[in-house]
Enzyme design. Structure first.
Site, PDB file in Angstrom:
ATOM      1  N   LYS A 147       0.845  -1.195   0.000  1.00  0.00           N
ATOM      2  CA  LYS A 147       0.000   0.000   0.000  1.00  0.00           C
ATOM      3  C   LYS A 147       0.876   1.238   0.000  1.00  0.00           C
ATOM      4  O   LYS A 147       1.848   1.303   0.781  1.00  0.00           O
ATOM      5  CB  LYS A 147      -0.851   0.029   1.274  1.00  0.00           C
ATOM      6  CG  LYS A 147      -1.969  -0.970   1.290  1.00  0.00           C
ATOM      7  CD  LYS A 147      -2.744  -0.786   2.588  1.00  0.00           C
ATOM      8  CE  LYS A 147      -3.656  -1.947   2.840  1.00  0.00           C
ATOM      9  NZ  LYS A 147      -4.028  -2.049   4.252  1.00  0.00           N
ATOM     10  N   GLY A 171       2.276   4.562   1.129  1.00  0.00           N
ATOM     11  CA  GLY A 171       2.352   5.033   2.514  1.00  0.00           C
ATOM     12  C   GLY A 171       3.288   4.156   3.318  1.00  0.00           C
ATOM     13  O   GLY A 171       3.885   4.616   4.293  1.00  0.00           O
ATOM     14  N   THR A 199       5.342   1.398   5.609  1.00  0.00           N
ATOM     15  CA  THR A 199       5.344   0.992   7.017  1.00  0.00           C
ATOM     16  C   THR A 199       4.768   2.075   7.910  1.00  0.00           C
ATOM     17  O   THR A 199       3.922   1.820   8.767  1.00  0.00           O
ATOM     18  CB  THR A 199       6.790   0.682   7.458  1.00  0.00           C
ATOM     19  OG1 THR A 199       7.349  -0.291   6.575  1.00  0.00           O
ATOM     20  CG2 THR A 199       6.827   0.171   8.892  1.00  0.00           C
ATOM     21  N   CYS A 200       5.251   3.297   7.717  1.00  0.00           N
ATOM     22  CA  CYS A 200       4.883   4.379   8.642  1.00  0.00           C
ATOM     23  C   CYS A 200       3.366   4.547   8.716  1.00  0.00           C
ATOM     24  O   CYS A 200       2.778   4.539   9.795  1.00  0.00           O
ATOM     25  CB  CYS A 200       5.535   5.673   8.190  1.00  0.00           C
ATOM     26  SG  CYS A 200       5.082   7.075   9.202  1.00  0.00           S
ATOM     27  N   THR A 254      12.938   0.519  -0.681  1.00  0.00           N
ATOM     28  CA  THR A 254      12.167  -0.686  -0.341  1.00  0.00           C
ATOM     29  C   THR A 254      11.977  -0.889   1.161  1.00  0.00           C
ATOM     30  O   THR A 254      11.329  -1.862   1.568  1.00  0.00           O
ATOM     31  CB  THR A 254      12.829  -1.923  -0.981  1.00  0.00           C
ATOM     32  OG1 THR A 254      14.238  -1.875  -0.730  1.00  0.00           O
ATOM     33  CG2 THR A 254      12.601  -1.942  -2.490  1.00  0.00           C
ATOM     34  N   ILE A 258      10.351   1.261  19.728  1.00  0.00           N
ATOM     35  CA  ILE A 258       9.122   0.509  19.451  1.00  0.00           C
ATOM     36  C   ILE A 258       8.708  -0.307  20.678  1.00  0.00           C
ATOM     37  O   ILE A 258       7.536  -0.316  21.074  1.00  0.00           O
ATOM     38  CB  ILE A 258       9.304  -0.372  18.193  1.00  0.00           C
ATOM     39  CG1 ILE A 258       9.452   0.533  16.963  1.00  0.00           C
ATOM     40  CG2 ILE A 258       8.129  -1.341  18.005  1.00  0.00           C
ATOM     41  CD1 ILE A 258       9.744  -0.196  15.658  1.00  0.00           C
ATOM     42  N   GLY A 316      14.662  -4.392  16.584  1.00  0.00           N
ATOM     43  CA  GLY A 316      15.206  -3.590  15.488  1.00  0.00           C
ATOM     44  C   GLY A 316      14.643  -4.003  14.146  1.00  0.00           C
ATOM     45  O   GLY A 316      13.882  -4.963  14.044  1.00  0.00           O
ATOM     46  N   ARG A 317      15.008  -3.226  13.140  1.00  0.00           N
ATOM     47  CA  ARG A 317      14.460  -3.466  11.803  1.00  0.00           C
ATOM     48  C   ARG A 317      15.583  -3.643  10.787  1.00  0.00           C
ATOM     49  O   ARG A 317      16.546  -2.897  10.769  1.00  0.00           O
ATOM     50  CB  ARG A 317      13.521  -2.311  11.407  1.00  0.00           C
ATOM     51  CG  ARG A 317      12.300  -2.292  12.335  1.00  0.00           C
ATOM     52  CD  ARG A 317      11.286  -1.254  11.962  1.00  0.00           C
ATOM     53  NE  ARG A 317      10.755  -1.366  10.641  1.00  0.00           N
ATOM     54  CZ  ARG A 317       9.752  -2.189  10.276  1.00  0.00           C
ATOM     55  NH1 ARG A 317       9.191  -2.987  11.166  1.00  0.00           N
ATOM     56  NH2 ARG A 317       9.307  -2.194   9.038  1.00  0.00           N
ATOM     57  N   HIS A 365       3.343  32.244  28.030  1.00  0.00           N
ATOM     58  CA  HIS A 365       3.076  31.700  29.366  1.00  0.00           C
ATOM     59  C   HIS A 365       1.577  31.444  29.530  1.00  0.00           C
ATOM     60  O   HIS A 365       0.794  32.290  29.139  1.00  0.00           O
ATOM     61  CB  HIS A 365       3.545  32.701  30.419  1.00  0.00           C
ATOM     62  CG  HIS A 365       3.204  32.269  31.820  1.00  0.00           C
ATOM     63  ND1 HIS A 365       3.922  31.295  32.470  1.00  0.00           N
ATOM     64  CD2 HIS A 365       2.212  32.663  32.663  1.00  0.00           C
ATOM     65  CE1 HIS A 365       3.392  31.109  33.672  1.00  0.00           C
ATOM     66  NE2 HIS A 365       2.354  31.924  33.815  1.00  0.00           N
TER      67      HIS A 365
HETATM   68  C1  LIG Z   1       5.854   0.064  14.986  1.00  0.00           C
HETATM   69  C2  LIG Z   1       6.597   1.185  14.310  1.00  0.00           C
HETATM   70  C3  LIG Z   1       6.446   2.479  14.746  1.00  0.00           C
HETATM   71  C4  LIG Z   1       7.124   3.518  14.127  1.00  0.00           C
HETATM   72  N1  LIG Z   1       6.921   4.789  14.576  1.00  0.00           N
HETATM   73  C5  LIG Z   1       7.561   5.802  13.972  1.00  0.00           C
HETATM   74  C6  LIG Z   1       7.331   7.139  14.380  1.00  0.00           C
HETATM   75  O1  LIG Z   1       6.541   7.406  15.284  1.00  0.00           O
HETATM   76  N2  LIG Z   1       7.976   8.138  13.747  1.00  0.00           N
HETATM   77  C7  LIG Z   1       8.862   7.877  12.727  1.00  0.00           C
HETATM   78  O2  LIG Z   1       9.436   8.815  12.183  1.00  0.00           O
HETATM   79  N3  LIG Z   1       9.093   6.625  12.307  1.00  0.00           N
HETATM   80  C8  LIG Z   1       8.469   5.578  12.898  1.00  0.00           C
HETATM   81  N4  LIG Z   1       8.664   4.311  12.449  1.00  0.00           N
HETATM   82  C9  LIG Z   1       9.635   4.103  11.344  1.00  0.00           C
HETATM   83  C10 LIG Z   1       9.036   4.424   9.986  1.00  0.00           C
HETATM   84  O3  LIG Z   1       7.883   3.648   9.792  1.00  0.00           O
HETATM   85  C11 LIG Z   1      10.071   4.152   8.900  1.00  0.00           C
HETATM   86  O4  LIG Z   1      11.244   4.870   9.158  1.00  0.00           O
HETATM   87  C12 LIG Z   1       9.562   4.551   7.522  1.00  0.00           C
HETATM   88  O5  LIG Z   1       8.375   3.878   7.214  1.00  0.00           O
HETATM   89  C13 LIG Z   1      10.636   4.230   6.477  1.00  0.00           C
HETATM   90  O6  LIG Z   1      10.189   4.596   5.204  1.00  0.00           O
HETATM   91  P1  LIG Z   1      10.760   3.862   3.919  1.00  0.00           P
HETATM   92  O7  LIG Z   1      10.150   4.573   2.759  1.00  0.00           O
HETATM   93  O8  LIG Z   1      12.220   3.739   3.966  1.00  0.00           O
HETATM   94  O9  LIG Z   1      10.223   2.354   3.998  1.00  0.00           O
HETATM   95  P2  LIG Z   1       8.788   1.722   4.192  1.00  0.00           P
HETATM   96  O10 LIG Z   1       7.859   2.650   4.850  1.00  0.00           O
HETATM   97  O11 LIG Z   1       9.030   0.394   4.804  1.00  0.00           O
HETATM   98  O12 LIG Z   1       8.250   1.555   2.698  1.00  0.00           O
HETATM   99  C14 LIG Z   1       8.804   0.682   1.779  1.00  0.00           C
HETATM  100  C15 LIG Z   1       7.702   0.284   0.821  1.00  0.00           C
HETATM  101  O13 LIG Z   1       8.289  -0.402  -0.259  1.00  0.00           O
HETATM  102  C16 LIG Z   1       7.447  -1.491  -0.618  1.00  0.00           C
HETATM  103  N5  LIG Z   1       8.322  -2.462  -1.278  1.00  0.00           N
HETATM  104  C17 LIG Z   1       9.417  -3.052  -0.741  1.00  0.00           C
HETATM  105  N6  LIG Z   1      10.010  -3.821  -1.649  1.00  0.00           N
HETATM  106  C18 LIG Z   1       9.283  -3.722  -2.783  1.00  0.00           C
HETATM  107  C19 LIG Z   1       9.403  -4.270  -4.090  1.00  0.00           C
HETATM  108  N7  LIG Z   1      10.403  -5.065  -4.399  1.00  0.00           N
HETATM  109  N8  LIG Z   1       8.479  -3.942  -4.994  1.00  0.00           N
HETATM  110  C20 LIG Z   1       7.450  -3.113  -4.694  1.00  0.00           C
HETATM  111  N9  LIG Z   1       7.297  -2.546  -3.492  1.00  0.00           N
HETATM  112  C21 LIG Z   1       8.208  -2.854  -2.542  1.00  0.00           C
HETATM  113  C22 LIG Z   1       6.858  -1.968   0.678  1.00  0.00           C
HETATM  114  O14 LIG Z   1       5.642  -2.640   0.468  1.00  0.00           O
HETATM  115  C23 LIG Z   1       6.665  -0.658   1.423  1.00  0.00           C
HETATM  116  O15 LIG Z   1       5.382  -0.124   1.232  1.00  0.00           O
HETATM  117  C24 LIG Z   1       7.985   3.250  13.033  1.00  0.00           C
HETATM  118  C25 LIG Z   1       8.132   1.948  12.559  1.00  0.00           C
HETATM  119  C26 LIG Z   1       7.441   0.919  13.184  1.00  0.00           C
HETATM  120  C27 LIG Z   1       7.598  -0.478  12.664  1.00  0.00           C
END
Ligand SMILES: Cc1cc2nc3c(=O)[nH]c(=O)nc-3n(C[C@H](O)[C@H](O)[C@H](O)COP(=O)(O)OP(=O)(O)OC[C@H]3O[C@@H](n4cnc5c(N)ncnc54)[C@H](O)[C@@H]3O)c2cc1C
Length: 461
Positions: free
Chosen positions: A41, A43, A45-46, A142, A182, A265-266, A438
């Site tokens: 989807k 958007g 992970t976040c 990704t 987390i 961790g992730r 204040h």
């Molecule tokens: C429980 C939890 C709470 C969090 N809370 C916060 C917070 O409060 N504040 C904050 O700043 N961060 C928070 N984070 C971290 C934040 O979610 C990530 O830093 C952020 O989502 C990273 O963005 P990204 O674009 O790198 O990856 P992602 O958001 O992981 O997006 C990657 C996308 O790529 C897609 N994808 C991957 N491989 C492929 C492929 N081969 N083909 C097609 N699509 C693909 C995936 O489906 C996914 O949608 C949290 C994370 C978790 C797990």
């Protein structure tokens, strides 16, 4: 999906999470023809499994605590329990509203979305659903996945945050493996919802990346809230049966509970996507780039959680904008990693930006660092909210402020000012001259700077 758009683009972005969609939005704004490939989807992970749903749970948790604590404020309220279906429908409503908004935005910028799993098959080509999509530039975005430990299988009563967000009941008891951001956030939610919570952390402190003073204050606050924790002891094994999970640590200590949340961790999602085959350097799963986020291969860039560093959504946004602007011929300023604000949304909240005291001393020498702690006890609004905590400032002696660290209710909302101060390399004397309203909690930052500038108002000299 947009109608058939051809398969040649200025930029092909692989992954539609925070980093990927920010790249696409900014590049489209600058006139580029952009493809965005997403398997799940838009958007990422976040929006769907991270920041947004967890913060909704934390808000529900705050309301539960408010209901319990009403009498402190003379309000006749009573905590009767959690209707998890109701909590989930509120949480899912927030996510789906934002998801709709994001889809609309992507559409409005004429970005072509390909739904499916993409693989890098050439330095300028991603294959998705058997279709080859080429781009003059490729941006890898990704993202990441919840890691586990060797031999620790995620199944049944052993969950990661992905399953924890879908629970349709409040567990009676939970063991949280990992006291980072987390783990601490879920521990906080479940405790507010009425569960018995125990955190086990291998390092000597909770939120171990924060200034040690904040870690210790969080430990005191959690102890007061009845959240148990066991520090400096590594996980050794877990078994599960009908009665629950049984966790053993290397010290031989054992813990039993309904569920085990693994929050260790992730990892970067880069395996089997063709990155290495095209010459991209991968180290422990992460994509290695230069400071411009270029991989050194063709016109391939990387943003977000796959790039080593803070795994935060707003870092991904900033990196996406940074890469799009470079590709489109602008000359954006490099992102300073230590200037990125960090918030842990537990109760109490933790917010920080810049260097911890220990890091500043490492960088500038122990004698060249000055710190100041301002207790929220002296701040009117914090008293009104009945919260405790403090603000700690770190400055280079006779130099600018290099770190702002805070703990207390709602301090996440104060980090905006903190990050301006650190990133603009402000001197305490500059900030002390600015008037803060204040009674706000924000005022506590003003007071801290007055104190650091040698003229405290509501604090002792
Ligand atoms: C429980 C939890 C709470 C969090 N809370 C916060 C917070 O409060 N504040 C904050 O700043 N961060 C928070 N984070 C971290 C934040 O979610 C990530 O830093 C952020 O989502 C990273 O963005 P990204 O674009 O790198 O990856 P992602 O958001 O992981 O997006 C990657 C996308 O790529 C897609 N994808 C991957 N491989 C492929 C492929 N081969 N083909 C097609 N699509 C693909 C995936 O489906 C996914 O949608 C949290 C994370 C978790 C797990």
């Amino acid at each position: 999906m947009a109608e058939t758009p051809g398969t040649d683009f200025d930029i092909v972005v692989l992954g539609g999470g925070s980093g990927g969609y920010a790249t696409a939005l900014r590049a489209a704004q600058l006139g580029a023809k952009v493809a965005l490939i997403e398997a799940d989807k838009l958007g990422g992970t976040c929006l769907h499994y991270g920041c947004v749903p967890t913060k909704a749970l934390l808000h529900a948790a705050e309301l539960a605590d408010n209901a319990r604590d009403g009498s402190h404020f003379g309000v006749l309220s009573e905590f009767k329990g959690i209707d998890m279906a109701g909590v989930n429908s509120y949480k899912d409503g927030v996510v789906s509203g934002l998801y709709k908004g994001l889809q609309g935005l992507i559409k409005s910028r004429a970005i072509t979305v390909f739904e499916g799993w993409g693989t890098l098959v050439a330095q300028d080509t991603v294959e998705v659903n058997g279709q080859r999509i080429t781009g003059r530039n490729i941006v890898l975005a990704t993202g990441s996945y919840s890691r586990s430990l060797p031999g620790l299988e995620i199944s049944g009563r052993v969950l990661t945050s992905d399953q924890a967000l879908k629970l349709n009941y409040v567990p009676k008891s939970v063991i949280v493996l990992g006291g980072g951001v987390i783990g601490s956030e879920f521990a906080s939610v479940w405790r507010s919802f009425g569960a018995d919570v125990t955190i086990v952390e291998a390092l000597p402190h909770l939120v171990p990346n924060e200034d040690e003073s904040l870690s210790k204050a969080l430990e005191r606050a959690f102890r007061k809230r009845g959240i148990a924790f066991n520090l400096g002891d590594r996980f050794s094994g877990v078994t599960q049966d009908d009665s629950g999970v049984h966790v053993t640590l290397e010290s031989g200590k054992t813990f039993d509970a309904d569920l085990l949340l693994v929050a260790v961790g992730r990892g970067a999602r880069t395996a089997d996507l063709g990155f290495e085959a095209q010459g991209v350097t991968i180290d422990r799963g992460f994509v290695i780039t230069d400071d411009k986020l270029h991989t050194g291969v063709g016109n391939i860039w990387a943003v977000g959680d796959i790039v080593p560093g803070l795994q935060l959504a707003h870092r991904g946004f900033a990196q996406g904008i940074f890469v799009a602007e470079q590709i489109l011929g602008l000359n954006p300023a490099a992102i300073v990693e230590s200037g990125i604000p960090r918030v842990t949304y537990s109760d109490p909240e933790i917010a920080s930006v810049g260097l911890t005291e220990a890091k500043a001393k490492e960088q500038f020498g122990a004698d060249s660092v000055e710190t100041l702690e301002y207790n929220l006890g002296g701040n009117g609004k914090s008293k009104i909210l009945a919260t405790q905590g403090f603000i700690k400032l770190v400055r280079q002696k006779d130099g600018p402020v290099v770190g702002v660290h805070m703990i207390g209710a709602r301090v996440g909302e104060l980090i905006g000012e903190g990050q301006l101060i650190v990133n603009w390399e402000a001197y305490p004397e500059d900030v002390a001259a600015l008037v803060h309203a204040h009674p706000t909690q924000n005022e506590a930052l003003g007071e801290a700077f007055l104190a650091l500038a040698g003229k405290p108002l509501h604090a002792h000299n």
